[in-house]
Design an enzyme around this catalytic site. Structure first.
Site, mmCIF file in Angstrom:
data_model
loop_
_atom_site.group_PDB
_atom_site.id
_atom_site.type_symbol
_atom_site.label_atom_id
_atom_site.label_comp_id
_atom_site.label_asym_id
_atom_site.label_seq_id
_atom_site.Cartn_x
_atom_site.Cartn_y
_atom_site.Cartn_z
ATOM 1 C CE LYS B 102 -7.426 -2.149 0.369
ATOM 2 N NZ LYS B 102 -6.667 -2.079 1.619
ATOM 3 N N GLY B 163 -7.208 -0.632 10.810
ATOM 4 C CA GLY B 163 -6.533 0.213 11.795
ATOM 5 C C GLY B 163 -6.754 -0.155 13.243
ATOM 6 C CB ALA B 189 -8.448 -4.659 7.347
ATOM 7 N N GLY B 190 -6.569 -5.014 10.065
ATOM 8 C CA GLY B 190 -6.694 -5.473 11.439
ATOM 9 C C GLY B 190 -5.463 -6.121 12.030
ATOM 10 C CG ASN B 211 -0.820 1.825 6.069
ATOM 11 O OD1 ASN B 211 -1.241 2.512 5.158
ATOM 12 N ND2 ASN B 211 0.166 2.284 6.839
ATOM 13 C CB THR B 212 -2.565 0.717 11.297
ATOM 14 O OG1 THR B 212 -3.465 1.370 10.398
ATOM 15 C CG2 THR B 212 -2.545 1.474 12.607
#
Lengths: 87, 261
Positions: B102, B163, B189-190, B211-212
């Site tokens: 990545k 995040g 992301a997001g 992830n988050t």
């Protein structure tokens, strides 16, 4: 001749004891008294427990097969990296 | 019904959910969350090891065995092409020649917004060196296409800031990117909650990386399960072909004839 050789050997020991080899591992200074340390020995001395890691030696990635052939010298900079959690 | 195939760099995957390994309380929680999510591709970061720690110290990869998962080393924390190249070359060495990576080149430590100019340059070199590059980028359709043309195996536009959990801020740009793409488009992301993942899949994305959204949930294991279902339901809804939206006009579901008078 014999005298010269004995004198120069003594001098070498004197030199190593008073000028230990200084290298940098992950930004930390490490001193070593011995003179012939290859990367394999370094990993043992550092107690590296990770099974998967990579070493960059003075900016160059050294493959595992070349660890026994790569000897440290004063001023060397090493980066030892592993995989950690991340997104 | 046959599972529709998800192909990245020549390999098929059953799950369209990709997950990160950061922000968990411990490795056990990381492992359980990933299992619940059903993800097969898992990102990791590359960092300096601690020198001289005790022998009992655990390592992340022990909890995510390579027999079961595909690792995706990232370039988190890299702000230049050179930093990203250095990181991924080291990653390839530490993972025994593994080439799926990545790429992310950040432009700013507050927003973590990608520096797309550096990203494009890094991608060119990485593709030449034989890496299979999954590239994190903005939702700019021109950059997305450039990265595809360079040879990246997947394009990963952000939904919103890393995040942030803000969800998909610009679905229209994502649709444009998806329309123009010949490689997988994976939102990265997001994402904040299950509905964000569903929306991404309904737009036609090939997958979602998060992830988050999982790790920072009050119950990460339950959220991981929710995300697994969200990806599946969003994908099915997309494949099922949604009904058309009718603005300003209702359309009853019950018959208009035979009304009792």
């Amino acid at each position: 001749m014999l005298y010269d050789k004995a004198y120069s050997n003594k001098f070498k020991i004197f030199e190593y004891k008073n000028n230990p080899m200084k290298i940098y591992v992950n930004g930390q200074q490490k001193k070593f008294e011995a003179n012939e340390i290859c990367l394999t020995t370094l990993i043992e001395k550092l107690v590296l427990t990770e099974k998967k890691f990579a070493i960059e030696y003075n900016g160059e990635i050294i493959s595992k097969g070349n660890f026994p052939k790569t000897f440290l010298k004063d001023g060397d900079k090493l980066e030892i990296v592993v995989a950690v959690g991340g997104g | 019904m046959e599972k529709d195939k998800f192909l990245i760099a020549g390999k098929h995957y059953l799950s369209r959910l990709l997950v990160g390994t950061g922000k968990y309380k411990n490795f056990k929680e990381t492992q359980t969350a990933i299992e619940e999510s059903g993800a097969e591709i898992v990102t990791v970061a590359i960092r300096r090891t601690n020198i001289g720690q005790d022998v009992k110290q655990e390592s992340l990869l022990d909890f995510i065995p390579k027999e079961k998962y595909t690792y995706l080393p990232n370039t988190a924390g890299c702000y230049s092409k050179d930093e990203a190249l250095r990181t991924l070359r080291l990653a390839r060495e530490l993972l025994d020649g593994h080439t799926l990576v990545k790429l992310e080149v950040l432009g700013d430590p507050n927003t973590l917004y990608p520096n797309v100019v550096e990203t494009v340059e890094a991608a060119k070199t990485l593709v030449k060196e034989g890496f299979d590059v999954m590239v994190y980028t903005s939702d700019d359709p021109i950059i997305a296409k450039q990265l595809e043309d360079i040879g990246c195996c997947a394009i990963m536009p952000l939904a919103s800031l890393i995040g942030s959990g803000m969800g998909i801020l610009n679905p229209h740009n994502l649709e444009i990117i998806i329309d123009n793409a010949r490689v997988p488009i994976i939102v990265d992301a997001g994402v904040g909650t299950a509905s964000d993942a569903v929306i991404a899949m309904e737009l036609g994305c090939d997958g979602v990386l998060m992830n988050t959204a999982i790790a920072a949930a009050s119950n990460p294991i339950l959220m991981a399960s929710a995300m697994r279902k969200a990806i599946e339901s969003g994908r099915d809804a997309y494949l099922a072909g949604r009904m058309k939206k009718k603005f300003y006009q209702a359309d009853p579901s019950s018959p208009s004839s035979g009304l009792i008078k």
